[in-house]
Design a protein around this motif. Structure first.
Motif, PDB file in Angstrom:
ATOM      1  N   LEU A 298       0.891  -6.837  -5.672  1.00  0.00           N
ATOM      2  CA  LEU A 298       1.480  -7.818  -4.762  1.00  0.00           C
ATOM      3  C   LEU A 298       2.552  -7.182  -3.887  1.00  0.00           C
ATOM      4  O   LEU A 298       2.691  -7.535  -2.709  1.00  0.00           O
ATOM      5  N   ARG A 299       3.309  -6.264  -4.442  1.00  0.00           N
ATOM      6  CA  ARG A 299       4.342  -5.606  -3.640  1.00  0.00           C
ATOM      7  C   ARG A 299       3.708  -4.810  -2.504  1.00  0.00           C
ATOM      8  O   ARG A 299       4.206  -4.806  -1.369  1.00  0.00           O
ATOM      9  N   GLN A 300       2.598  -4.130  -2.797  1.00  0.00           N
ATOM     10  CA  GLN A 300       1.890  -3.397  -1.744  1.00  0.00           C
ATOM     11  C   GLN A 300       1.380  -4.354  -0.666  1.00  0.00           C
ATOM     12  O   GLN A 300       1.488  -4.072   0.533  1.00  0.00           O
ATOM     13  N   LEU A 301       0.814  -5.479  -1.087  1.00  0.00           N
ATOM     14  CA  LEU A 301       0.297  -6.445  -0.120  1.00  0.00           C
ATOM     15  C   LEU A 301       1.418  -7.031   0.727  1.00  0.00           C
ATOM     16  O   LEU A 301       1.269  -7.195   1.948  1.00  0.00           O
ATOM     17  N   ASN A 302       2.544  -7.355   0.095  1.00  0.00           N
ATOM     18  CA  ASN A 302       3.682  -7.903   0.836  1.00  0.00           C
ATOM     19  C   ASN A 302       4.258  -6.883   1.808  1.00  0.00           C
ATOM     20  O   ASN A 302       4.576  -7.229   2.964  1.00  0.00           O
ATOM     21  N   ASP A 303       4.395  -5.648   1.377  1.00  0.00           N
ATOM     22  CA  ASP A 303       4.949  -4.603   2.247  1.00  0.00           C
ATOM     23  C   ASP A 303       4.038  -4.346   3.449  1.00  0.00           C
ATOM     24  O   ASP A 303       4.518  -3.969   4.529  1.00  0.00           O
ATOM     25  N   ALA A 304       2.727  -4.531   3.244  1.00  0.00           N
ATOM     26  CA  ALA A 304       1.783  -4.321   4.347  1.00  0.00           C
ATOM     27  C   ALA A 304       1.659  -5.537   5.249  1.00  0.00           C
ATOM     28  O   ALA A 304       0.923  -5.497   6.243  1.00  0.00           O
TER      29      ALA A 304
END
Length: 826
Positions: A343-349
């Protein structure tokens, strides 16, 4: 369906050394008094209620538990019906037992369950001689269900890492330890002849602190006089500033501050009702801890083993906001990242329509140990697990290994109702040849509190919500920083989240129901060739929504077309179940679509396989004919099904072509042209380990057969290939749905006014994956269906006259199953 669970049996002394060592206390053996259980000499002839009375009287009369009390009268716990009655007695701390009134069920430390003596009905026995439908077999299954229901409730209500349970069968008993991986138990012991063993166990249990009894140290029980308890009541009270969440235009000035939707506060208020205990939970946030206040879980997965997922509407102690807290047990052996990291990767992207991460982390060193004992008991060269360090402390070592990337080899495992790998389920027998899964306690908190997909108001809104999730899926799979596939697209993982969006003129705003694609814990990078771990030959995920291709070939990686097919099956299920159509029996239709001939564990060969592999359209069984919604939904589902039929036709032709090289080709080129490794194909079919040709004559014969020339037929046309290309990626599907939503001929009232309770195709599950709706039941009726009529040319493309024969659904399903078997044997 099963009569027993896999039970790792340790002798009494070994069990005590491993699990019953009170911290900072040296326990010396204590001799039992003279015949403390003399009144139970003839317990094998007594009823459970009578046994419990004599047993409780003996324990209390001889003062066998220090600082604790064995109580028969206490408040009835919720969620246990007559078939799953509460434990007859339980061990409580003496301070938790009031002088007047009854003790609260959530304060019990060790439940004690009594059964009458029935030979062969011990659910923890390894004996296989009990017949499934015999009287003894039914009694054994009933006892297992009762014990599992009790353990399941206490795991959820008391935030347990593990649970001790004393189970009495007439004049014999077992001390059982449950955790999310399995069960460890002492041998069946005659406590009348060997009272010292029972007295020692009871004394040790009374000296154990809460952590040693399996209570989660990061979950603090809130008494009614605690300030946080009162804060929860205040937060749950009605607020005049809360707004309705229905789709509508919001006038200027109505949103003076950050609004709170009424349904969010209502869900939190519902979680505080009844006598369910309240807790303060700690969640890791980097190097610090954050506290959240929770009541009863809004969502609770079934089963005593597996992930045991629970979802809470939680109150943030620091910010005063409501958030969604997910408490689960993740499988450490799976080659996937933690959900919060994804989720952190998705949010950062900047990926939209996915949850917004607040915080996450493993819960200290809490992990299962039953799997460790299984490995030691079944590994000849292993060191003997006799020291206390091989129990709870070992779990922390294993948890640390999993976070550093160390993985263990595992064989095929069983799947529970939520779709997660689990070692046993309430209905399932475990084969002792299979290793147990290792689980680590994990929590993740996200900002969005969403509603289930079944709350949609119209067919157009349903399609719009799914479209939002398709956008999220495409962006996650094509963004260079992500390039990740979800791999568990299902109805339970597509939620409704109301958003406030400003109008284009900037003078007002609108409340819009958007889609939210959740549960990314099974996702993997798109270019990953690593096949997900198989669970008894079935791919992880919500099996009923998995593409037919992946169910047929469990070893192949997930492709975009497989994910798009899962979205299609979601649309089919919720459309038939909740949208007005000419289907007169949605429950039966869904049952036949997702399951082969109504068999709950057969996921291919039913109407689902027929629709995408052979027909390319949906048809009803009663009345016989095409399934129609009289809306753009017909064109949507018809076009997608036509495309997937062409997709499967092209795939089958290419596979057949690869298996049928020209006569001039050399044997080496024929072998090189094989689409799959023959050993892997045989292993996928029979769920066997991959072996060499020399070691397996059947494999040699199989390799010889696939090299034989197979005549090519059913050559796809240019139109077939064009249709097949439409579902190779997201572009056409998203553009096509977006154009359909803009049409004005969608009815506003096509949602069924009083929807039936459709059979939910969600597992286990899973599936992580666990549904609020009832499970499908097999349908004994045999029905017929016909090809589409002229009026359904948009929904169902025409077929040749030679293929338009009336056939019975079971006959066609059997034909599909038979043709698939022939292709596998080819």
């Amino acid at each position: 369906m099963a009569h027993s669970v896999v039970t790792i049996e340790l002798d009494n002394e070994e069990f005590s050394r491993a699990f019953l060592q009170p911290p900072h206390i040296t326990v010396r053996d204590r001799r039992a008094g003279l015949f403390p259980f003399a009144s139970l000499k003839y317990a094998n002839d007594l009823e459970p209620t009578t046994i419990s009375k004599f047993f409780v009287s003996a324990v209390g009369g001889h003062h066998l538990i220090t600082g604790s009390t064995l109580v028969r009268q206490y408040s009835d716990p919720p969620s246990l019906d007559e078939s799953h009655r509460r434990p007859d007695a339980a061990i409580f701390r003496s301070l938790s037992v009031p002088r007047r009134g009854r003790a609260h069920w959530a304060d019990q430390r060790v439940p004690v369950v009594f059964f009458s003596h029935v030979p062969g009905a011990d659910p923890f026995s390894s004996a296989d001689s009990v017949q499934l439908f015999s009287k003894t077999g039914r009694e054994r299954k009933k006892r297992l269900e009762q014990l599992s229901a009790t353990a399941e409730l206490l795991f959820a209500a008391q935030h347990r890492v593990f649970l001790f349970m004393l189970v009495v069968f007439g004049r014999k008993l077992r001390l059982v330890r449950w955790d999310r991986s399995g069960v460890v138990a002492t041998p069946l012991t005659d406590y009348y002849k060997r009272p010292t063993m029972l007295c020692d166990c009871l004394r040790r249990l009374s000296l154990l602190d809460d952590s040693s009894l399996g209570f989660d140290t990061t979950a603090t029980r809130l008494p009614s006089r605690d300030p946080d308890y009162l804060r929860m009541d205040i937060a749950a009270a009605h607020h005049g500033t809360d707004i309705d969440h229905s789709e509508r235009h919001v006038e200027e000035g109505e949103l003076e501050e950050v609004p709170m939707f009424r349904y969010v506060r209502s869900l939190f208020r519902d979680s505080l009702s009844g006598d369910w205990p309240r807790y303060r939970l700690q969640v890791q946030d980097g190097d610090s801890l954050r506290s959240y206040l929770v009541g009863k879980p809004i969502f609770r997965g079934s089963g005593t083993t597996g992930r045991g997922t629970r979802g809470y509407v939680a109150f943030d102690s620091e910010t005063g906001c409501f958030v969604w807290l997910k408490d689960t047990w993740r499988a450490s052996a799976m080659a996937t990242e933690r959900e919060g990291d994804v989720l952190r990767q998705l949010n950062d992207a900047g990926i939209e329509n996915v949850p917004t991460l607040e915080c996450h982390g493993d819960v200290h060193d809490q992990a299962t140990v039953t799997d460790i004992w299984w490995e030691r008991k079944h590994a000849p060269s292993s060191t003997s697990p006799h020291s206390p360090s091989s129990s709870p402390s070992t779990s922390s070592t294993r948890a640390a290994d999993s976070t550093t990337g160390r993985k263990r080899k595992r064989g095929h495992e069983f799947s529970g109702e939520d779709g997660a790998p689990r070692s046993m389920s309430r209905e399932g027998t475990l084969a002792t040849a299979d290793p147990l899964q290792h689980y680590i306690h994990y929590r993740v908190v996200v900002k969005e509190i969403a509603m289930p997909l079944k709350k949609f108001k119209s067919g157009k809104q349903l399609v719009s919500i799914v479209l939002d999730c398709l956008h999220a899926h495409r962006h996650a799979s094509t963004n260079p920083a992500i390039l990740r596939l979800h791999r568990d697209v299902s109805g339970d993982n597509i939620l409704i989240y109301p958003r406030i969006r400003p109008d284009k003129d900037g003078k007002g705003a609108s409340i819009v129901w958007s889609g939210l694609l959740i549960d990314w814990e099974l996702s993997l990078p798109r270019d990953s060739e690593e096949v997900p771990q198989l669970v008894k030959g079935v791919r992880l995920g919500t099996r009923q929504f998995i593409s037919v291709s992946l169910l047929d070939n469990p070893l192949q990686p997930v492709r975009v077309s497989d994910e798009l097919e899962s979205f299609l099956h979601v649309l089919v299920y919720y459309s038939v179940a909740y949208v007005r159509s000419n289907c007169t029996s949605p429950n039966s239709w869904i049952n036949n679509y997702f399951f082969y001939c109504g068999m709950p564990n057969a996921y291919t060969g039913g109407l689902k396989s027929i629709a995408v592999e052979h027909d390319g359209y949906l048809s009803t069984l009663v009345p016989e004919g095409p399934l129609l919604f009289r809306s753009p939904m017909d064109g949507l589902l018809g076009t997608l099904l036509r495309s997937f039929k062409a997709h499967y036709d092209v795939m089958e032709f290419e596979a057949q072509k690869a298996r049928s090289p020209s006569p001039s080709s050399s044997s080496s080129s024929r072998s090189k042209g094989s689409p799959v490794d023959p050993r892997a194909a045989l292993a996928a079919r029979n769920f066997l380990p991959v072996t060499s040709v020399e070691d397996n004559p059947e494999l040699a014969e199989y390799m010889a057969r696939i090299k034989a020339r197979v005549p090519l037929d059913n050559i796809p046309t240019d139109e077939d290939r064009r249709y097949a290309s439409l579902v190779a990626d997201h572009s056409f599907v998203i553009d096509f749905i977006d154009k359909l939503i803009r049409l004005n001929n969608w009815p506003d009232d096509d949602r069924l006014p009083q929807p039936p309770t459709p059979p939910s195709p969600s597992s286990e599950q899973d599936v992580e994956q666990e549904s609020e709706e009832s499970a499908p039941s097999p349908s004994p009726k045999r029905r017929r269906k016909v090809a589409p009529t002229k009026e359904t040319t948009r929904a169902a493309p025409s077929r040749s006259q030679t293929s338009m024969r009336l056939t019975r659904s079971r006959t066609r399903a059997a034909a599909v199953q038979g043709s698939r078997s022939e292709r596998r044997r080819a």
